[in-house]
Scaffold this active site. Structure first.
Site, PDB file in Angstrom:
ATOM      1  N   TRP A 150     -11.931 -13.948 -15.417  1.00  0.00           N
ATOM      2  CA  TRP A 150     -13.226 -13.995 -14.763  1.00  0.00           C
ATOM      3  C   TRP A 150     -14.355 -13.290 -15.380  1.00  0.00           C
ATOM      4  O   TRP A 150     -15.385 -13.363 -15.222  1.00  0.00           O
ATOM      5  CB  TRP A 150     -13.112 -13.709 -13.396  1.00  0.00           C
ATOM      6  CG  TRP A 150     -12.503 -12.444 -13.188  1.00  0.00           C
ATOM      7  CD1 TRP A 150     -11.228 -11.930 -12.696  1.00  0.00           C
ATOM      8  CD2 TRP A 150     -12.864 -11.162 -13.205  1.00  0.00           C
ATOM      9  NE1 TRP A 150     -10.989 -10.882 -12.709  1.00  0.00           N
ATOM     10  CE2 TRP A 150     -12.176 -10.075 -12.984  1.00  0.00           C
ATOM     11  CE3 TRP A 150     -14.243 -10.780 -13.596  1.00  0.00           C
ATOM     12  CZ2 TRP A 150     -12.302  -8.863 -12.921  1.00  0.00           C
ATOM     13  CZ3 TRP A 150     -14.383  -9.337 -13.537  1.00  0.00           C
ATOM     14  CH2 TRP A 150     -13.486  -8.255 -13.157  1.00  0.00           C
ATOM     15  N   ASN A 151     -13.950 -12.164 -15.980  1.00  0.00           N
ATOM     16  CA  ASN A 151     -15.102 -11.317 -16.753  1.00  0.00           C
ATOM     17  C   ASN A 151     -16.116 -12.033 -17.647  1.00  0.00           C
ATOM     18  O   ASN A 151     -17.140 -11.731 -17.571  1.00  0.00           O
ATOM     19  CB  ASN A 151     -14.703 -10.137 -17.027  1.00  0.00           C
ATOM     20  CG  ASN A 151     -13.787 -10.018 -18.331  1.00  0.00           C
ATOM     21  OD1 ASN A 151     -13.116 -11.280 -18.626  1.00  0.00           O
ATOM     22  ND2 ASN A 151     -13.725  -8.875 -18.865  1.00  0.00           N
ATOM     23  N   LYS A 174      -6.884 -23.668 -17.862  1.00  0.00           N
ATOM     24  CA  LYS A 174      -6.823 -23.139 -16.618  1.00  0.00           C
ATOM     25  C   LYS A 174      -8.022 -21.842 -16.377  1.00  0.00           C
ATOM     26  O   LYS A 174      -7.806 -20.884 -16.794  1.00  0.00           O
ATOM     27  CB  LYS A 174      -5.568 -22.659 -15.936  1.00  0.00           C
ATOM     28  CG  LYS A 174      -5.777 -22.306 -14.658  1.00  0.00           C
ATOM     29  CD  LYS A 174      -4.600 -21.391 -14.218  1.00  0.00           C
ATOM     30  CE  LYS A 174      -5.085 -19.962 -13.922  1.00  0.00           C
ATOM     31  NZ  LYS A 174      -6.454 -19.779 -12.871  1.00  0.00           N
ATOM     32  N   SER A 177      -9.663 -18.172 -11.159  1.00  0.00           N
ATOM     33  CA  SER A 177      -9.698 -18.689  -9.851  1.00  0.00           C
ATOM     34  C   SER A 177     -11.029 -18.043  -9.272  1.00  0.00           C
ATOM     35  O   SER A 177     -11.847 -18.797  -8.605  1.00  0.00           O
ATOM     36  CB  SER A 177      -8.574 -18.621  -8.842  1.00  0.00           C
ATOM     37  OG  SER A 177      -7.679 -19.284  -9.277  1.00  0.00           O
ATOM     38  N   SER A 228      -4.873  -9.754 -17.917  1.00  0.00           N
ATOM     39  CA  SER A 228      -4.378  -8.414 -17.628  1.00  0.00           C
ATOM     40  C   SER A 228      -3.117  -8.262 -18.643  1.00  0.00           C
ATOM     41  O   SER A 228      -2.318  -9.000 -18.862  1.00  0.00           O
ATOM     42  CB  SER A 228      -3.942  -8.088 -16.264  1.00  0.00           C
ATOM     43  OG  SER A 228      -3.120  -8.846 -15.778  1.00  0.00           O
ATOM     44  N   GLU A 249      -4.832 -11.406 -25.379  1.00  0.00           N
ATOM     45  CA  GLU A 249      -5.982 -10.313 -25.346  1.00  0.00           C
ATOM     46  C   GLU A 249      -5.822  -9.689 -24.301  1.00  0.00           C
ATOM     47  O   GLU A 249      -6.262 -10.194 -23.137  1.00  0.00           O
ATOM     48  CB  GLU A 249      -7.038 -11.248 -25.700  1.00  0.00           C
ATOM     49  CG  GLU A 249      -7.180 -12.023 -27.050  1.00  0.00           C
ATOM     50  CD  GLU A 249      -7.582 -10.881 -28.244  1.00  0.00           C
ATOM     51  OE1 GLU A 249      -7.687  -9.887 -27.965  1.00  0.00           O
ATOM     52  OE2 GLU A 249      -7.582 -11.566 -29.302  1.00  0.00           O
ATOM     53  N   CYS A 283     -13.284  -5.895 -21.274  1.00  0.00           N
ATOM     54  CA  CYS A 283     -11.906  -5.171 -22.056  1.00  0.00           C
ATOM     55  C   CYS A 283     -12.365  -4.084 -22.922  1.00  0.00           C
ATOM     56  O   CYS A 283     -11.529  -3.241 -23.340  1.00  0.00           O
ATOM     57  CB  CYS A 283     -11.096  -6.326 -22.499  1.00  0.00           C
ATOM     58  SG  CYS A 283     -12.072  -7.274 -23.631  1.00  0.00           S
ATOM     59  N   GLU A 385      -6.639   1.669 -16.650  1.00  0.00           N
ATOM     60  CA  GLU A 385      -7.786   0.596 -17.000  1.00  0.00           C
ATOM     61  C   GLU A 385      -8.525   0.766 -15.656  1.00  0.00           C
ATOM     62  O   GLU A 385      -8.131   0.028 -14.818  1.00  0.00           O
ATOM     63  CB  GLU A 385      -7.467  -0.625 -17.483  1.00  0.00           C
ATOM     64  CG  GLU A 385      -8.620  -1.398 -17.986  1.00  0.00           C
ATOM     65  CD  GLU A 385      -8.478  -2.961 -18.397  1.00  0.00           C
ATOM     66  OE1 GLU A 385      -7.454  -3.347 -17.962  1.00  0.00           O
ATOM     67  OE2 GLU A 385      -9.202  -3.225 -19.432  1.00  0.00           O
TER      68      GLU A 385
HETATM   69  P1  NAP Z   1      -5.065 -11.520 -14.798  1.00  0.00           P
HETATM   70  O1  NAP Z   1      -4.962 -11.310 -13.305  1.00  0.00           O
HETATM   71  O2  NAP Z   1      -4.045 -11.472 -15.917  1.00  0.00           O
HETATM   72  O3  NAP Z   1      -5.751 -13.022 -14.748  1.00  0.00           O
HETATM   73  C1  NAP Z   1      -6.086 -13.697 -15.932  1.00  0.00           C
HETATM   74  C2  NAP Z   1      -5.523 -15.152 -16.092  1.00  0.00           C
HETATM   75  O4  NAP Z   1      -4.484 -15.339 -15.836  1.00  0.00           O
HETATM   76  C3  NAP Z   1      -6.382 -16.156 -14.653  1.00  0.00           C
HETATM   77  O5  NAP Z   1      -6.639 -17.141 -15.177  1.00  0.00           O
HETATM   78  C4  NAP Z   1      -4.970 -15.944 -13.707  1.00  0.00           C
HETATM   79  O6  NAP Z   1      -5.286 -16.884 -12.569  1.00  0.00           O
HETATM   80  C5  NAP Z   1      -3.888 -16.068 -14.652  1.00  0.00           C
HETATM   81  N1  NAP Z   1      -2.606 -15.794 -14.296  1.00  0.00           N
HETATM   82  C6  NAP Z   1      -2.417 -15.034 -13.240  1.00  0.00           C
HETATM   83  N2  NAP Z   1      -1.046 -14.936 -13.068  1.00  0.00           N
HETATM   84  C7  NAP Z   1      -0.661 -15.936 -14.008  1.00  0.00           C
HETATM   85  C8  NAP Z   1       0.939 -16.309 -14.295  1.00  0.00           C
HETATM   86  N3  NAP Z   1       1.774 -15.733 -13.764  1.00  0.00           N
HETATM   87  N4  NAP Z   1       1.098 -17.150 -15.417  1.00  0.00           N
HETATM   88  C9  NAP Z   1      -0.159 -17.846 -16.061  1.00  0.00           C
HETATM   89  N5  NAP Z   1      -1.421 -17.300 -15.781  1.00  0.00           N
HETATM   90  C10 NAP Z   1      -1.539 -16.473 -14.679  1.00  0.00           C
HETATM   91  O7  NAP Z   1      -6.567 -10.716 -15.230  1.00  0.00           O
HETATM   92  P2  NAP Z   1      -7.781 -10.503 -14.721  1.00  0.00           P
HETATM   93  O8  NAP Z   1      -7.781  -9.417 -13.489  1.00  0.00           O
HETATM   94  O9  NAP Z   1      -8.447 -11.955 -14.417  1.00  0.00           O
HETATM   95  O10 NAP Z   1      -8.724  -9.970 -16.136  1.00  0.00           O
HETATM   96  C11 NAP Z   1      -9.027  -8.904 -16.171  1.00  0.00           C
HETATM   97  C12 NAP Z   1      -8.144  -8.222 -17.430  1.00  0.00           C
HETATM   98  O11 NAP Z   1      -8.362  -9.023 -18.547  1.00  0.00           O
HETATM   99  C13 NAP Z   1      -8.431  -6.772 -17.608  1.00  0.00           C
HETATM  100  O12 NAP Z   1      -7.252  -6.118 -17.833  1.00  0.00           O
HETATM  101  C14 NAP Z   1      -8.960  -7.004 -18.915  1.00  0.00           C
HETATM  102  O13 NAP Z   1      -8.956  -5.630 -19.751  1.00  0.00           O
HETATM  103  C15 NAP Z   1      -8.402  -8.113 -19.609  1.00  0.00           C
HETATM  104  N6  NAP Z   1      -9.387  -8.812 -20.508  1.00  0.00           N
HETATM  105  C16 NAP Z   1      -8.911  -8.740 -21.757  1.00  0.00           C
HETATM  106  C17 NAP Z   1      -9.869  -9.005 -22.918  1.00  0.00           C
HETATM  107  C18 NAP Z   1      -9.367  -8.935 -24.260  1.00  0.00           C
HETATM  108  O14 NAP Z   1     -10.062  -9.753 -25.150  1.00  0.00           O
HETATM  109  N7  NAP Z   1      -8.503  -8.183 -24.539  1.00  0.00           N
HETATM  110  C19 NAP Z   1     -10.991  -9.482 -22.472  1.00  0.00           C
HETATM  111  C20 NAP Z   1     -11.351  -9.857 -21.207  1.00  0.00           C
HETATM  112  C21 NAP Z   1     -10.588  -9.387 -20.210  1.00  0.00           C
HETATM  113  P3  NAP Z   1      -6.043 -16.745 -11.335  1.00  0.00           P
HETATM  114  O15 NAP Z   1      -7.528 -16.455 -11.539  1.00  0.00           O
HETATM  115  O16 NAP Z   1      -5.586 -17.947 -10.620  1.00  0.00           O
HETATM  116  O17 NAP Z   1      -5.344 -15.398 -10.528  1.00  0.00           O
END
Ligand code: NAP
Length: 486
Positions: A150-151, A174, A177, A228, A249, A283, A385
C-alpha cells in the site's frame, strides 16, 4: 461513500462471484472512500486462465505495437493524473504533492519500458566446436503474478507491469487491500488504451486467499512481489516448490551515516526528508542515523529543530504538507511499541513522541515526527523495521565502526553516506551491505539503475535493464550449418 470498484477478468469488469466487497478507508479521518469487489480463489483462477490465453497472442504482438499501446496508456494516465492523485491521497493519506510525484514517476516508467520494448534483441554466434549457428532468443516468461503493498501502490506496480508488458508477459495483479483504488485507475488506462482482453487482469481481495492462489497456482511463472519480509519468505518457499521465478522487494532498515567531514547544510535536510516523508513508511526510509561524535551535538540540534517544524496534516486539505497519517492502527501500534521499548531502555525523546494535538487529528492515525537519542543497538527501533516517523540517532568514532554499525541488521536495502571525502565514500560503498548506496543523496532510485535488496531485503532487482531482463527466459537455438541441397 465513493464509487464501487470491480474485478477485471479477461477484459470484463465484474462483481465477485460471492457478491462480497470490502471498504477502503481514508486514514486521515476514517471516511469510507470506496468499496471494492472481494475476489476469492475461483475468480483468481479465472484471471490466471485469461492471462494464460492472452499470453499466446500478446507474446507474438509486434514490439512496435506493444510499445505504442504502452505509450498510449501512459498518455491517458497523464491526462487523469489530477483525479488519480486525489484518490491516492484519499486512500493512503500521503500529501497530495507526494501523490503527484508517485504518479508522474509511474507514467515515466511505462514510457521508459515502452521504448525498451523495441530495443529487445537476441544474439547470434558461430559454433565454437563445429559448423553451427547459435541463436540466443530472449522470450517472455509467461504469466506474471504481481503483488504490491500500500505504500507506493501505483509506482511499485509500474515497475512490474512496465518491463513485463514490454517483453510480452501477461499479468494478474493483486493491488493492496488498504489502498487499491489508484492502482485500479492506473490499470484502467491500459484497458482504455485498448490492450487486448486478458493481458492485464485485476483481482482485489485478501492476500492470504487471492495472493496465495496467484503464488501457488501452476499457471503463474513469475511472482513479482513487493511487501514485507515475512510474506516474501512464504512466497519464496511456495515458489521454490515449482521453481517459479521470483523478484522479492522486501523490508529495510536503512542506515544514514554522517561522517566527520560531512556538510551539515546538506546532510540535515536530506536525513530529515528520508526519515519522515511518507510518515516514514518507505522501504528505503532512514531507520538508523549514525553521526560522527564530533558533529553529533550540532547535527541533533539542527535535525530535531527542523523535525519539530514539519507540518503534519490531512494531505488533501494541505497538499504540500510534509507528512500525512500512518496507514492504520497496526502501523501506529508498531511505532508506539518501538517507542515505549526505547524509552524503557534509556532512550531520550528530543522531539515528538506523541500524536499531534488538535481536532483535525482526532479521527486519523497521525503521529509527530520523533527524534530519539541515547539509543542502543538492542532496542527494537534499531533492530526491527519501524515503518513510521521515528529517527533514532547514535554516534560513532571511526569509519570502520560506522560500517559495522550500519551492517548490524538482517536487512540490506538502502544506505546513505554523507562525506566530502571520495576515499571515505568509496570505502563505505564497498563495505556496507545494501543493494543501493546513496553518497550525499537521500534517494537510491533512478529509472535506469537497479533497485533491490541484499540479505533479508530481497532477491532480484527492478528498474533499468536488469528489471527488463527479469521478465525474460533465455533460450539457446543451435542450428547445423550446411550447404543446401540443390
Ligand atoms: P505485506 O503485508 O507483505 O503485503 C504486501 C502485499 O502482499 C499485499 O498486497 C498483501 O495483500 C499481499 N499478501 C499478504 N499475504 C499474502 C500471501 N500469503 N500471499 C500472497 N500475497 C499476500 O506488506 P505491507 O505491510 O503491505 O507493506 C509494507 C512492507 O513492504 C514493508 O516491510 C516495506 O519495507 C515493504 N516494502 C518494500 C519495498 C522494496 O522495494 N523493497 C517497497 C515498498 C514496501 P493484502 O493487502 O490483501 O493483505
Amino acid at each position: 461513500m465513493g464509487k464501487e470498484y470491480q474485478l477485471l477478468i479477461n477484459g470484463l469488469w465484474k462483481e465477485s462471484e460471492s457478491g462480497e466487497t470490502f471498504d477502503v478507508v481514508n486514514p486521515a479521518n476514517m471516511d469510507v472512500v470506496a468499496r471494492c469487489a472481494k475476489a476469492g480463489q475461483e475468480e483468481t483462477v479465472q484471471a490466471l486462465e485469461a492471462a494464460q490465453k492472452a499470453f499466446e497472442t500478446w507474446r507474438f504482438t509486434p514490439a512496435r505495437e506493444r510499445s505504442n499501446l504502452m505509450h498510449k496508456a501512459a498518455a491517458i494516465f497523464r491526462q487523469r493524473i489530477d483525479t488519480i492523485a486525489r484518490l491516492l491521497t484519499l486512500e493512503h493519506g500521503k500529501p497530495l504533492q507526494d501523490s503527484f510525484k508517485e504518479l508522474a514517476f509511474s507514467a515515466d516508467v511505462i514510457d521508459y519500458y515502452a521504448e525498451e520494448a523495441r530495443r529487445l534483441l537476441g544474439s547470434h554466434f558461430e559454433g565454437d566446436a563445429g559448423p553451427t549457428h547459435s541463436f540466443v532468443f530472449q522470450q517472455p516468461l509467461g504469466v506474471v503474478a504481481a503483488i504490491t503493498p500500500w505504500n507506493f501502490p501505483v509506482d511499485l506496480l509500474s515497475w512490474k507491469v512496465g518491463p513485463g508488458l514490454a517483453v510480452g508477459c501477461t499479468f494478474v495483479v493483486k493491488p493492496p487491500s488498504q489502498a487499491p483504488l489508484a492502482a485500479i485507475e492506473f490499470l484502467r488506462c491500459f484497458e482504455d488504451a485498448c490492450f487486448p482482453p486478458g493481458v492485464i487482469n485485476i483481482v482485489t481481495g485478501s492476500g492470504s486467499v487471492v495472493g496465495a492462489e496467484m503464488v501457488t497456482h501452476p499457471i503463474s511463472r513469475k511472482i513479482a512481489f513487493t511487501g514485507s519480509t515475512q510474506t516474501g519468505l512464504w512466497i519464496a518457499e511456495q515458489a521454490a516448490k515449482q521453481l517459479k521465478h521470483v523478484s522479492l522487494e522486501l523490508g529495510g532498515s536503512a542506515p544514514f551515516v554522517v561522517c566527520k567531514d560531512a556538510d551539515l547544510d546538506l546532510a540535515v535536510p536530506q536525513a530529515l526528508r528520508r526519515s519522515f516523508s511518507h510518515t516514514g513508511q518507505i522501504c528505503i526510509s532512514v531507520n538508523r542515523i549514525f553521526v560522527h561524535e564530533d558533529l553529533a551535538d550540532e547535527f541533533i540540534r539542527r535535525f530535531a529543530e527542523s523535525a519539530s517544524k514539519l507540518r503534519v496534516a490531512n494531505g488533501l486539505k494541505e497538499p504540500d504538507a510534509d507528512m500525512g497519517p500512518m496507514i492504520d492502527q497496526n502501523g501506529l501500534n508498531t511505532v508506539l511499541d518501538h517507542l515505549q521499548d526505547a524509552i524503557a531502555n534509556g532512550a531520550e525523546v528530543v522531539t515528538g513522541g506523541k500524536p499531534p494535538a488538535g481536532e483535525e487529528y482526532e479521527h486519523g492515525y497521525f503521529f509527530l515526527p520523533t527524534v530519539l537519542t541515547k539509543v542502543t543497538r538492542d532496542m527494537k527501533v534499531m533492530r526491527e523495521e519501524t515503518f513510521g516517523p521515528i529517527a533514532p540517532i547514535s554516534t560513532f568514532r571511526t569509519i570502520d565502526e560506522a560500517v559495522e554499525m550500519a551492517n548490524d541488521t538482517p536487512y540490506g536495502l538502502a544506505a546513505y553516506v554523507f562525506t566530502n571525502d571520495l576515499d571515505t565514500a568509496m570505502y563505505m560503498a564497498e563495505r556496507i551491505e545494501a543493494g543501493g548506496i546513496g553518497v550525499n543523496v537521500n534517494d537510491i532510485t533512478d529509472i535506469r539503475g537497479p533497485f533491490g535488496g541484499m540479505k533479508m531485503s530481497g532477491v532480484g532487482r527492478e528498474l533499468g535493464k536488469v528489471g527488463l531482463d527479469s521478465y525474460l527466459e533465455t533460450k539457446h537455438v543451435r542450428v547445423l550449418r550446411r550447404k543446401p541441397r540443390e
